[in-house]
Design a protein around this motif. Sequence first.
Motif, PDB file in Angstrom:
ATOM      1  N   UNK A 193       0.896  -1.406   0.142  1.00 62.62           N
ATOM      2  CA  UNK A 193       0.328  -0.098   0.025  1.00 62.62           C
ATOM      3  C   UNK A 193       1.097   0.855  -0.250  1.00 62.62           C
ATOM      4  N   UNK A 194       0.581   1.880  -1.020  1.00 60.62           N
ATOM      5  CA  UNK A 194       1.899   3.116  -1.255  1.00 60.62           C
ATOM      6  C   UNK A 194       0.855   4.382  -1.501  1.00 60.62           C
ATOM      7  N   UNK A 195       0.161   4.710  -0.942  1.00 60.56           N
ATOM      8  CA  UNK A 195      -0.343   5.738  -0.619  1.00 60.56           C
ATOM      9  C   UNK A 195      -0.412   6.685   0.399  1.00 60.56           C
ATOM     10  N   UNK A 196       0.926   6.901   1.142  1.00 58.76           N
ATOM     11  CA  UNK A 196       1.743   7.159   1.792  1.00 58.76           C
ATOM     12  C   UNK A 196       3.320   7.421   2.080  1.00 58.76           C
ATOM     13  N   UNK A 197       3.535   6.836   0.670  1.00 58.06           N
ATOM     14  CA  UNK A 197       5.509   6.559   0.332  1.00 58.06           C
ATOM     15  C   UNK A 197       5.517   8.176  -0.194  1.00 58.06           C
ATOM     16  N   UNK A 198       4.952   9.388  -0.369  1.00 54.00           N
ATOM     17  CA  UNK A 198       4.939  10.385  -0.953  1.00 54.00           C
ATOM     18  C   UNK A 198       6.288  10.435  -2.504  1.00 54.00           C
ATOM     19  N   UNK A 199       5.048   9.661  -3.562  1.00 58.72           N
ATOM     20  CA  UNK A 199       5.013   8.811  -4.391  1.00 58.72           C
ATOM     21  C   UNK A 199       4.481  10.356  -5.970  1.00 58.72           C
ATOM     22  N   UNK A 200       5.089  10.951  -6.230  1.00 60.73           N
ATOM     23  CA  UNK A 200       3.965  11.598  -7.421  1.00 60.73           C
ATOM     24  C   UNK A 200       4.252  11.107  -9.068  1.00 60.73           C
ATOM     25  N   UNK A 201       3.141  11.140  -9.771  1.00 59.47           N
ATOM     26  CA  UNK A 201       3.760  10.600 -11.416  1.00 59.47           C
ATOM     27  C   UNK A 201       3.505  12.076 -12.092  1.00 59.47           C
ATOM     28  N   UNK A 202       3.686  11.985 -13.414  1.00 58.05           N
ATOM     29  CA  UNK A 202       3.389  12.807 -14.651  1.00 58.05           C
ATOM     30  C   UNK A 202       1.716  12.400 -15.193  1.00 58.05           C
ATOM     31  N   UNK A 203       1.514  13.369 -15.235  1.00 53.60           N
ATOM     32  CA  UNK A 203      -0.497  13.093 -16.406  1.00 53.60           C
ATOM     33  C   UNK A 203      -0.137  13.928 -17.015  1.00 53.60           C
TER      34      UNK A 203
ATOM     35  N   UNK B  46      -3.307   9.960  -3.651  1.00 52.13           N
ATOM     36  CA  UNK B  46      -4.769  10.690  -3.012  1.00 52.13           C
ATOM     37  C   UNK B  46      -3.972   9.473  -1.682  1.00 52.13           C
ATOM     38  N   UNK B  47      -4.228   9.989  -0.113  1.00 55.67           N
ATOM     39  CA  UNK B  47      -3.915   9.046   0.481  1.00 55.67           C
ATOM     40  C   UNK B  47      -4.784   9.307   1.668  1.00 55.67           C
ATOM     41  N   UNK B  48      -6.107   9.519   0.895  1.00 60.88           N
ATOM     42  CA  UNK B  48      -7.096   9.347   1.509  1.00 60.88           C
ATOM     43  C   UNK B  48      -7.939   7.637   1.111  1.00 60.88           C
ATOM     44  N   UNK B  49      -7.978   7.150  -0.314  1.00 60.53           N
ATOM     45  CA  UNK B  49      -7.790   6.493  -1.182  1.00 60.53           C
ATOM     46  C   UNK B  49      -7.205   5.366  -1.389  1.00 60.53           C
ATOM     47  N   UNK B  50      -7.882   4.083  -2.211  1.00 52.00           N
ATOM     48  CA  UNK B  50      -6.658   2.959  -2.267  1.00 52.00           C
ATOM     49  C   UNK B  50      -5.848   3.281  -3.826  1.00 52.00           C
ATOM     50  N   UNK B  51      -4.447   2.939  -3.565  1.00 54.66           N
ATOM     51  CA  UNK B  51      -2.899   3.239  -3.891  1.00 54.66           C
ATOM     52  C   UNK B  51      -2.362   2.045  -3.137  1.00 54.66           C
ATOM     53  N   UNK B  52      -2.793   1.136  -4.558  1.00 53.34           N
ATOM     54  CA  UNK B  52      -1.902  -0.292  -4.301  1.00 53.34           C
ATOM     55  C   UNK B  52      -1.006  -0.973  -5.176  1.00 53.34           C
ATOM     56  N   UNK B  53      -0.628  -1.977  -4.903  1.00 52.99           N
ATOM     57  CA  UNK B  53      -0.183  -2.848  -5.741  1.00 52.99           C
ATOM     58  C   UNK B  53       0.645  -4.076  -6.039  1.00 52.99           C
TER      59      UNK B  53
ATOM     60  N   UNK C 229      -0.121  -7.991 -12.827  1.00 51.29           N
ATOM     61  CA  UNK C 229       0.863  -6.808 -11.887  1.00 51.29           C
ATOM     62  C   UNK C 229      -0.482  -6.185 -11.722  1.00 51.29           C
ATOM     63  N   UNK C 230      -0.829  -6.492 -10.422  1.00 54.59           N
ATOM     64  CA  UNK C 230      -2.346  -5.230 -10.581  1.00 54.59           C
ATOM     65  C   UNK C 230      -2.540  -4.039  -9.510  1.00 54.59           C
ATOM     66  N   UNK C 231      -2.217  -2.722 -10.512  1.00 56.20           N
ATOM     67  CA  UNK C 231      -1.535  -1.894  -9.607  1.00 56.20           C
ATOM     68  C   UNK C 231      -3.043  -0.439  -9.535  1.00 56.20           C
TER      69      UNK C 231
END
Length: 334
Positions: A225-235, A252-259, A271-273
């Motif tokens: 679960x990487x929602x609190x890892x401080x990651x960013x990406x360009x969109x 969004x650190x209140x939503x599902x962000x996992x791999x 790989x399910x992201x």
Amino acid sequence: MKKIFTLVFATLMAGNMMAQMHGALSFAGASTANVLTVDVENASDTVRFEMVSTSAGNITIPQIVKDDFVIPSFTIENVAFAMGTNHVITMDDQTFASKVIVDGKEKNITGSSLTGTYNMADNSLTLKAVFTYGSMPFDMSYDIKAYYIKPVASPITVNVGGAFEYANEGVTYNVRKYMEDDVQKLDVQIPTYTLDNTVMGNLTLGTYTVKGLTYDEEKGGFYRDYKNDGLTFHFTAENEGKKTLDGDYSFNDTKDNNILVKYNGNKVEDIINTFQMGAMPFAIVTKFNSQATGITSVKSDKKNDGRIYNLNGQVVDEYYKGVVIVNGKKYIKK
């Protein structure tokens, strides 16, 4: 019988190595460069190893930087090695020489020592090189223990908001499996890829790396679960040639962000992201098309998950000595 076994093993080992001689292999890991009392540490350096025969290979050392002092990346050609037991090849101590071009001028790299090992059982590369650069009056040493970065290519399907599904026919993830504090972990680099003709137009999702996935028995794969890892990406989103979105976004650190990364033996099966960026009101889920990997069934036996087990069924690291089981096969680690 022992001689026959040794001959068969050597033949298989040589065949395995020759199969990898279609290009350079990349290994990433923590490195330390040292000169006198100064250490230059890098948490994630990448070394390249290209086999040119069954007894020699080329090794590329990455750029070393300390403040304004830079040693460019250089390649050591025809490093001699020998095939050993337990899927390990050894680079015995040897000298080497290389050259680099800096500002149009040639500089020599003179190596007084190079040693290393490549362990095919756990895909690790250890390396130590001692050398001088140009007119440098002191030796510099470069040490690294790194793990193979495996490119995993497949078409993917992308579901947006649970209602819209899109596809990209060719996406390559880089997956690195390694041991840290006796725990097997994965790092996964999600590449830049595009989705055309979506409800938001043509989309480009930028690259980022999720680190430290660990095996989750319940989920059947390596998970984070990487929602609190401080990651960013360009969109970016583009409609009729005009960009409607173009920037760096966080998750969004209140939503599902996992791999979740699932293996079938030593092959990545899926790989399910799952992620949700910024204030976007819907989630995005990307999945491999697992049929594209040539895998048509899933084995649930945890002994076939690519990890190292002892005879009691306990997970052990690459330093364990004795009889081990990897993907259902027994090996002797000395």
